[in-house]
Design a protein around this motif. Structure first.
Motif, PDB file in Angstrom:
ATOM      1  N   SER A  20       0.814  -1.214   0.000  1.00 38.92           N
ATOM      2  CA  SER A  20       0.000   0.000   0.000  1.00 38.92           C
ATOM      3  C   SER A  20       0.849   1.266   0.000  1.00 38.92           C
ATOM      4  N   SER A  21       2.135   1.142   0.322  1.00 37.67           N
ATOM      5  CA  SER A  21       2.990   2.333   0.357  1.00 37.67           C
ATOM      6  C   SER A  21       3.407   2.702  -1.055  1.00 37.67           C
ATOM      7  N   PRO A  22       3.460   3.993  -1.353  1.00 35.62           N
ATOM      8  CA  PRO A  22       3.850   4.413  -2.704  1.00 35.62           C
ATOM      9  C   PRO A  22       5.331   4.152  -2.947  1.00 35.62           C
ATOM     10  N   PRO A  23       5.709   3.980  -4.204  1.00 35.10           N
ATOM     11  CA  PRO A  23       7.126   3.805  -4.516  1.00 35.10           C
ATOM     12  C   PRO A  23       7.941   4.983  -3.994  1.00 35.10           C
ATOM     13  N   GLU A  24       9.103   4.688  -3.481  1.00 37.76           N
ATOM     14  CA  GLU A  24       9.975   5.727  -2.957  1.00 37.76           C
ATOM     15  C   GLU A  24      11.255   5.787  -3.767  1.00 37.76           C
ATOM     16  N   PRO A  25      11.732   6.981  -4.057  1.00 38.76           N
ATOM     17  CA  PRO A  25      12.979   7.100  -4.802  1.00 38.76           C
ATOM     18  C   PRO A  25      14.170   6.779  -3.915  1.00 38.76           C
ATOM     19  N   PRO A  26      15.295   6.433  -4.499  1.00 41.65           N
ATOM     20  CA  PRO A  26      16.507   6.252  -3.696  1.00 41.65           C
ATOM     21  C   PRO A  26      16.928   7.586  -3.100  1.00 41.65           C
ATOM     22  N   SER A  27      17.633   7.522  -1.997  1.00 38.11           N
ATOM     23  CA  SER A  27      18.119   8.743  -1.368  1.00 38.11           C
ATOM     24  C   SER A  27      19.529   9.087  -1.809  1.00 38.11           C
ATOM     25  N   ASP A  28      20.209   8.128  -2.439  1.00 39.46           N
ATOM     26  CA  ASP A  28      21.590   8.373  -2.847  1.00 39.46           C
ATOM     27  C   ASP A  28      21.991   7.327  -3.880  1.00 39.46           C
ATOM     28  N   TYR A  29      23.204   7.418  -4.355  1.00 40.00           N
ATOM     29  CA  TYR A  29      23.751   6.460  -5.315  1.00 40.00           C
ATOM     30  C   TYR A  29      25.223   6.280  -4.993  1.00 40.00           C
ATOM     31  N   SER A  30      25.827   5.268  -5.596  1.00 36.49           N
ATOM     32  CA  SER A  30      27.272   5.096  -5.453  1.00 36.49           C
ATOM     33  C   SER A  30      27.874   4.698  -6.790  1.00 36.49           C
ATOM     34  N   LEU A  31      29.115   5.098  -6.998  1.00 33.22           N
ATOM     35  CA  LEU A  31      29.885   4.766  -8.194  1.00 33.22           C
ATOM     36  C   LEU A  31      31.288   4.357  -7.758  1.00 33.22           C
ATOM     37  N   ILE A  32      31.898   3.488  -8.516  1.00 30.29           N
ATOM     38  CA  ILE A  32      33.281   3.099  -8.259  1.00 30.29           C
ATOM     39  C   ILE A  32      34.152   3.650  -9.378  1.00 30.29           C
ATOM     40  N   LEU A  33      35.071   4.534  -9.017  1.00 25.35           N
ATOM     41  CA  LEU A  33      35.998   5.136  -9.982  1.00 25.35           C
ATOM     42  C   LEU A  33      37.379   4.496  -9.838  1.00 25.35           C
ATOM     43  N   PRO A  34      38.154   4.465 -10.918  1.00 27.82           N
ATOM     44  CA  PRO A  34      39.503   3.895 -10.808  1.00 27.82           C
ATOM     45  C   PRO A  34      40.382   4.720  -9.884  1.00 27.82           C
ATOM     46  N   ASP A  35      41.438   4.087  -9.396  1.00 29.44           N
ATOM     47  CA  ASP A  35      42.441   4.839  -8.644  1.00 29.44           C
ATOM     48  C   ASP A  35      42.990   5.950  -9.532  1.00 29.44           C
ATOM     49  N   GLY A  36      43.243   7.096  -8.929  1.00 30.99           N
ATOM     50  CA  GLY A  36      43.800   8.190  -9.716  1.00 30.99           C
ATOM     51  C   GLY A  36      42.765   9.176 -10.211  1.00 30.99           C
ATOM     52  N   TRP A  37      41.478   8.993  -9.817  1.00 34.69           N
ATOM     53  CA  TRP A  37      40.444   9.956 -10.164  1.00 34.69           C
ATOM     54  C   TRP A  37      40.143  10.785  -8.925  1.00 34.69           C
ATOM     55  N   TYR A  38      40.022  12.088  -9.114  1.00 38.55           N
ATOM     56  CA  TYR A  38      39.841  13.021  -8.001  1.00 38.55           C
ATOM     57  C   TYR A  38      38.410  13.547  -7.990  1.00 38.55           C
ATOM     58  N   ARG A  39      37.760  13.467  -6.839  1.00 35.71           N
ATOM     59  CA  ARG A  39      36.366  13.881  -6.715  1.00 35.71           C
ATOM     60  C   ARG A  39      36.268  15.326  -6.249  1.00 35.71           C
ATOM     61  N   ILE A  40      35.427  16.107  -6.947  1.00 37.52           N
ATOM     62  CA  ILE A  40      35.106  17.469  -6.534  1.00 37.52           C
ATOM     63  C   ILE A  40      33.608  17.536  -6.265  1.00 37.52           C
ATOM     64  N   PRO A  41      33.199  17.602  -5.003  1.00 38.24           N
ATOM     65  CA  PRO A  41      31.768  17.717  -4.704  1.00 38.24           C
ATOM     66  C   PRO A  41      31.250  19.083  -5.146  1.00 38.24           C
ATOM     67  N   LEU A  42      30.117  19.086  -5.830  1.00 35.39           N
ATOM     68  CA  LEU A  42      29.575  20.344  -6.349  1.00 35.39           C
ATOM     69  C   LEU A  42      28.598  20.942  -5.352  1.00 35.39           C
ATOM     70  N   ASP A  43      29.111  21.157  -4.172  1.00 35.83           N
ATOM     71  CA  ASP A  43      28.406  21.844  -3.107  1.00 35.83           C
ATOM     72  C   ASP A  43      29.203  23.114  -2.825  1.00 35.83           C
ATOM     73  N   PRO A  44      28.553  24.279  -2.845  1.00 33.97           N
ATOM     74  CA  PRO A  44      29.306  25.532  -2.715  1.00 33.97           C
ATOM     75  C   PRO A  44      30.251  25.566  -1.520  1.00 33.97           C
ATOM     76  N   GLU A  45      29.870  24.930  -0.412  1.00 34.83           N
ATOM     77  CA  GLU A  45      30.711  24.985   0.781  1.00 34.83           C
ATOM     78  C   GLU A  45      31.934  24.081   0.681  1.00 34.83           C
ATOM     79  N   GLN A  46      31.822  22.999  -0.099  1.00 32.12           N
ATOM     80  CA  GLN A  46      32.918  22.045  -0.199  1.00 32.12           C
ATOM     81  C   GLN A  46      33.751  22.213  -1.471  1.00 32.12           C
ATOM     82  N   CYS A  47      33.146  22.765  -2.505  1.00 32.41           N
ATOM     83  CA  CYS A  47      33.771  22.801  -3.819  1.00 32.41           C
ATOM     84  C   CYS A  47      35.094  23.567  -3.810  1.00 32.41           C
ATOM     85  N   THR A  48      35.089  24.763  -3.262  1.00 35.45           N
ATOM     86  CA  THR A  48      36.303  25.583  -3.284  1.00 35.45           C
ATOM     87  C   THR A  48      37.429  24.906  -2.525  1.00 35.45           C
ATOM     88  N   ARG A  49      37.110  24.312  -1.373  1.00 35.68           N
ATOM     89  CA  ARG A  49      38.142  23.615  -0.604  1.00 35.68           C
ATOM     90  C   ARG A  49      38.725  22.451  -1.398  1.00 35.68           C
TER      91      ARG A  49
END
Length: 220
Positions: A20-49
């Motif tokens: 009876s409960s409606p479908p719910e979307p996922p709250s997050d996702y995950s990806l596996i990147l190779p070694d040597g890839w650098y992540r930049i979060p696109l959040d204004p507070e974290q991005c510049t750092r």
């Protein structure tokens, strides 16, 4: 991700008492990147750092190129600002090296608005992308562990060498992955300007896309 739920999806019936409960979307996702890839979060507070940390890392021990260092930082922040404005969630940059050369490649993850009608098939989405994309774009429906997704590949002119007049090309690979219980897509946009090994990098991009998994509640 904070993906909003889409209400009123049709119960297709399985012979069992429906949930009876409606479908719910996922709250997050995950990806596996190779070694040597650098992540930049696109959040204004974290991005510049994150950008500052990357620039310091890349220019470590190089004190005589302040202009180049500042230019790289500004270019990265400009890219990030543009991506944030287009719904970008995070950006990855390849720092993998082949000998003394860094292999240039990137991944931008974007969450689109609620753009897909419930009754629109992925085949229709693929046709629309083929129609609006650059000449020669390849569009297919692929099956990922999360389900079916639209895959597009294109090769476009990126620049022209001022000295030789040689045309420089960029290869792009995009996956449009439907987010369960919503009308949104999670878009994985891979790109490389290294034309000579584009096919090999596309295989790597495909492998990364196949690591996508949803996290959080969903009973779609």
């Amino acid at each position: 991700m904070g993906i909003p739920a889409q209400q009123g999806l049709e119960d297709r019936g399985t012979g069992q008492v429906p949930d009876s409960s409606p479908p719910e979307p996922p709250s997050d996702y995950s990806l596996i990147l190779p070694d040597g890839w650098y992540r930049i979060p696109l959040d204004p507070e974290q991005c510049t750092r994150s950008v500052d940390a990357l620039v310091e890392r890349q220019f470590k021990g190089i004190d005589n190129q302040p202009h180049a260092k500042r230019q790289v930082r500004n270019d990265l922040l400009d890219q990030a600002d543009q991506a944030i404005g287009n719904g970008g969630i995070e950006m990855y940059l390849s720092l993998q090296a082949a000998g003394p050369i860094t292999i240039p490649a990137s991944l931008l993850v974007t969450l689109t608005p609620e753009v897909r009608e419930a009754d629109k098939s992925l085949e229709e989405v693929a046709r629309e992308l083929a129609h609006s994309g650059p000449p020669g774009i390849e569009t297919t429906i692929e099956t990922l562990p999360t389900g079916e997704a639209v895959r597009t590949r294109s090769r476009t002119e990126a620049a022209r060498d001022d000295a030789t007049g040689e045309v420089l090309y960029s290869t792009s690979l995009d996956y449009y992955v439907p987010v369960p219980a919503t009308g949104s897509f999670l878009v994985l946009s891979f790109s490389t300007p290294l034309d000579m090994i584009a096919d090999a990098l596309v295989k790597l991009f495909d492998a990364v896309a196949r690591t996508l998994t949803w996290r959080g509640p969903t009973n779609a």
